[in-house]
Design a protein around this motif. Structure first.
Motif, PDB file in Angstrom:
ATOM      1  N   LYS A   1       0.834  -1.199   0.000  1.00 47.33           N
ATOM      2  CA  LYS A   1       0.000   0.000   0.000  1.00 47.33           C
ATOM      3  C   LYS A   1       0.871   1.252   0.000  1.00 47.33           C
ATOM      4  CE  LYS A   1      -3.259  -2.484   2.944  1.00 47.33           C
ATOM      5  NZ  LYS A   1      -3.759  -2.571   4.338  1.00 47.33           N
ATOM      6  N   TYR A   2       2.105   1.112   0.457  1.00 49.45           N
ATOM      7  CA  TYR A   2       3.055   2.218   0.586  1.00 49.45           C
ATOM      8  C   TYR A   2       4.445   1.590   0.504  1.00 49.45           C
ATOM      9  CZ  TYR A   2       4.330   6.959   2.084  1.00 49.45           C
ATOM     10  OH  TYR A   2       4.815   8.250   2.113  1.00 49.45           O
ATOM     11  N   PRO A   3       5.482   2.321   0.075  1.00 47.12           N
ATOM     12  CA  PRO A   3       6.811   1.708  -0.021  1.00 47.12           C
ATOM     13  C   PRO A   3       7.196   0.933   1.237  1.00 47.12           C
ATOM     14  CG  PRO A   3       6.861   3.877  -1.022  1.00 47.12           C
ATOM     15  CD  PRO A   3       5.478   3.720  -0.405  1.00 47.12           C
ATOM     16  N   ALA A   4       7.663  -0.298   1.044  1.00 48.39           N
ATOM     17  CA  ALA A   4       7.884  -1.201   2.185  1.00 48.39           C
ATOM     18  C   ALA A   4       9.010  -2.187   1.893  1.00 48.39           C
ATOM     19  CB  ALA A   4       6.591  -1.942   2.515  1.00 48.39           C
TER      20      ALA A   4
ATOM     21  N   TYR B   1      -6.524  -7.420  -3.772  1.00 49.64           N
ATOM     22  CA  TYR B   1      -5.591  -6.918  -2.771  1.00 49.64           C
ATOM     23  C   TYR B   1      -5.648  -5.396  -2.614  1.00 49.64           C
ATOM     24  CZ  TYR B   1      -3.405 -11.546  -2.980  1.00 49.64           C
ATOM     25  OH  TYR B   1      -3.160 -12.889  -2.942  1.00 49.64           O
ATOM     26  N   GLY B   2      -6.653  -4.770  -3.207  1.00 50.25           N
ATOM     27  CA  GLY B   2      -6.770  -3.317  -3.085  1.00 50.25           C
ATOM     28  C   GLY B   2      -6.226  -2.637  -4.318  1.00 50.25           C
ATOM     29  N   ARG B   3      -5.006  -2.158  -4.251  1.00 48.55           N
ATOM     30  CA  ARG B   3      -4.437  -1.488  -5.433  1.00 48.55           C
ATOM     31  C   ARG B   3      -4.114  -2.493  -6.541  1.00 48.55           C
ATOM     32  NH1 ARG B   3       1.871  -0.777  -4.800  1.00 48.55           N
ATOM     33  NH2 ARG B   3       1.627   0.788  -6.423  1.00 48.55           N
ATOM     34  N   SER B   4      -3.960  -3.774  -6.175  1.00 44.88           N
ATOM     35  CA  SER B   4      -3.631  -4.807  -7.144  1.00 44.88           C
ATOM     36  C   SER B   4      -4.673  -5.923  -7.139  1.00 44.88           C
ATOM     37  CB  SER B   4      -2.256  -5.411  -6.841  1.00 44.88           C
ATOM     38  OG  SER B   4      -1.238  -4.451  -6.993  1.00 44.88           O
ATOM     39  N   ILE B   5      -4.930  -6.446  -8.325  1.00 47.59           N
ATOM     40  CA  ILE B   5      -5.849  -7.561  -8.525  1.00 47.59           C
ATOM     41  C   ILE B   5      -5.028  -8.757  -8.994  1.00 47.59           C
ATOM     42  CG2 ILE B   5      -7.819  -8.380  -9.880  1.00 47.59           C
ATOM     43  CD1 ILE B   5      -8.455  -6.150  -7.837  1.00 47.59           C
TER      44      ILE B   5
ATOM     45  N   ARG C   1     -10.660  -1.256 -13.778  1.00 51.44           N
ATOM     46  CA  ARG C   1      -9.858  -0.241 -14.455  1.00 51.44           C
ATOM     47  C   ARG C   1      -9.393   0.879 -13.529  1.00 51.44           C
ATOM     48  NH1 ARG C   1     -14.612   2.621 -18.156  1.00 51.44           N
ATOM     49  NH2 ARG C   1     -15.904   3.378 -16.416  1.00 51.44           N
ATOM     50  N   ASP C   2     -10.028   1.011 -12.341  1.00 49.58           N
ATOM     51  CA  ASP C   2      -9.636   2.058 -11.403  1.00 49.58           C
ATOM     52  C   ASP C   2      -8.520   1.617 -10.460  1.00 49.58           C
ATOM     53  OD1 ASP C   2     -11.280   0.216 -10.101  1.00 49.58           O
ATOM     54  OD2 ASP C   2     -12.045   1.694  -8.680  1.00 49.58           O
ATOM     55  N   ARG C   3      -8.033   0.390 -10.587  1.00 50.34           N
ATOM     56  CA  ARG C   3      -6.945  -0.093  -9.740  1.00 50.34           C
ATOM     57  C   ARG C   3      -5.597   0.208 -10.402  1.00 50.34           C
ATOM     58  NH1 ARG C   3      -9.317  -3.514  -6.002  1.00 50.34           N
ATOM     59  NH2 ARG C   3     -11.581  -3.152  -6.062  1.00 50.34           N
ATOM     60  N   GLU C   4      -4.523  -0.303  -9.811  1.00 50.17           N
ATOM     61  CA  GLU C   4      -3.193  -0.004 -10.340  1.00 50.17           C
ATOM     62  C   GLU C   4      -2.567  -1.159 -11.116  1.00 50.17           C
ATOM     63  OE1 GLU C   4      -0.450   2.145  -7.837  1.00 50.17           O
ATOM     64  OE2 GLU C   4      -2.077   2.784  -6.528  1.00 50.17           O
ATOM     65  N   TYR C   5      -2.732  -2.383 -10.620  1.00 53.82           N
ATOM     66  CA  TYR C   5      -2.111  -3.532 -11.292  1.00 53.82           C
ATOM     67  C   TYR C   5      -3.080  -4.707 -11.370  1.00 53.82           C
ATOM     68  CZ  TYR C   5       2.261  -1.023 -10.581  1.00 53.82           C
ATOM     69  OH  TYR C   5       3.239  -0.075 -10.598  1.00 53.82           O
TER      70      TYR C   5
END
Length: 310
Positions: A119-122, A233-237, A267-271
C-alpha cells in the motif's frame, strides 16, 4: 526497545487489526485466511512490539530446523506499520535471528512480498536481508498489467474479444463456485495436479472474505465457457485460478474475461497480476504460458525467495 512475542490464538484480534492497517498487509495474512490450513503447518509467527504497540508481524511456520515465511502462502515476509523506520527493521531482523537460534532453528526462508502488493513503499526488509547476507535461491516471474497505462492486447487476443462479444457471451460474477471448480479440476488434472484449494476450502474462504475473493465466469447462453477466481488486494488484482472449457478455449473466452476485468471491472486499480509462469524453483520458464499473459499486456515482476543461514 523492540520486544518479540510468539503468536498464539489469543492474539488473533490484535493481529488481524494490524494486518488491515499495515503498509504491506493483505488479507492473505488475516488469521481467518491463514487458519484454513493451520493443520498442515507448524505456526511459528512472531509479533514485534515497541512501547506496547505492534510495529510489525512475521507470518511464518517451522519445518524441521527451518523457519519459512510462510509455507502455505504465495508470498510472505515482514508486515510493517507505516511509521516503522529502516533502523527498526534492521533491529527486528537481528533480534529475530537471535530468537530463532535460541529456538533451535538453523535458517530463515524468506518470501518477499512483491512491491505491487504494497500500500506504501515497504522494502526495508530487502535492505535488512542484504545486511544479513541473505542468499537469493529462487526467483519466479509473474506478469502484471499496469492498469493506469495498459499495453494493448495483441491482434490475436483482440480478435478473440470481438468474437466473444459478437457471439453474445456474458461475463458476470457468480457466488456459486461448484460448477467452475469441477471445470478447473478437470483442466488441472491434465497436468497431473489438483487445485491448491478444495471446493470446500475455497467456499469457506469466500464466506470469510466475500469482497476479496470473487469468481467471474464467461457463459454462452448459460453454458460455462471459462472462469477466473480473483483475489482483490486493493491497489492490485490477482488472478488466482483461470480455466477454459474446450469450447471456451476455441472461442477465446478467457481472453474475453480478462479484457472485461482489465478494461471495465478493475480499471480504477493499479495492477492486474496474472501470476507466475515458472516451475522447478524458478529454473523452468513456461514460455507458452507467459506468452499468453504478455499478449494481454502483462510484463514481468518477480517473486523472490531468500535464505539466511544462522
Amino acid at each position: 526497545m523492540i520486544e518479540i512475542k510468539k503468536y498464539d490464538s489469543a492474539d488473533k484480534q490484535d493481529w488481524n487489526e494490524f494486518i488491515r492497517t499495515a503498509k504491506n498487509g493483505t488479507f492473505l495474512f488475516d488469521r481467518d485466511y491463514m487458519n484454513y490450513h493451520s493443520d498442515r503447518f507448524n505456526d511459528n509467527s512472531l509479533i514485534f512490539y515497541k512501547k506496547n504497540k505492534i510495529i510489525a508481524v512475521l507470518p511464518c511456520n517451522r519445518k524441521g530446523d527451518e523457519v519459512h515465511t510462510h509455507g502455505g502462502l504465495t508470498f510472505g515476509g515482514l508486515i510493517m506499520h507505516y511509521d516503522i523506520k529502516a533502523t527498526e527493521v534492521l533491529n527486528i531482523f537481528s533480534q529475530t535471528i537471535d530468537y530463532l537460534k535460541n529456538e533451535g532453528a538453523s535458517a530463515l526462508i524468506y518470501k518477499v512480498i512483491p512491491a505491487i502488493f504494497h500500500k506504501y513503499p515497504a522494502q526495508e526488509d530487502l535492505y535488512a536481508l542484504f545486511r544479513h547476507n541473505a542468499v537469493l535461491f529462487r526467483r519466479d516471474i509473474s506478469s502484471a498489467v499496469d492498469l493506469k497505462s495498459p499495453i494493448r492486447f495483441s491482434e490475436t487476443k483482440r480478435q478473440s474479444v470481438t468474437k466473444c462479444r459478437n457471439k453474445g457471451f456474458i461475463v458476470a460474477p457468480n457466488d456459486d463456485f461448484s460448477e467452475y471448480w469441477q471445470l478447473l479440476t478437470e483442466v488441472l488434472s491434465k497436468f497431473g495436479t489438483p487445485p491448491v484449494h478444495s471446493l470446500e476450502e475455497i467456499k469457506h474462504l469466500k464466506s470469510q472474505f466475500p469482497e476479496k475473493i470473487k469468481l467471474y465466469e464467461c457463459r454462452d447462453q448459460g453454458t460455462l465457457m471459462a472462469g477466473i477466481i480473483i483475489y482483490d488486494y486493493g491497489r492490485s488484482i490477482h488472478t488466482q485460478y483461470m480455466a477454459n472449457s474446450n469450447a471456451g478455449r476455441n472461442a477465446g473466452a478467457l481472453d474475453y474475461i480478462n479484457y472485461i476485468l482489465i478494461t471495465e471491472v478493475y480499471r480504477d486499480r493499479e495492477y492486474y497480476n496474472f501470476g507466475i509462469s515458472t516451475e522447478s524453483m524458478g529454473q523452468f520458464l513456461n514460455e507458452g504460458l507467459i506468452q499468453q499473459k504478455e499478449m494481454m499486456g502483462g510484463r514481468g515482476i518477480v517473486y523472490d525467495f531468500y535464505k539466511i543461514t544462522f
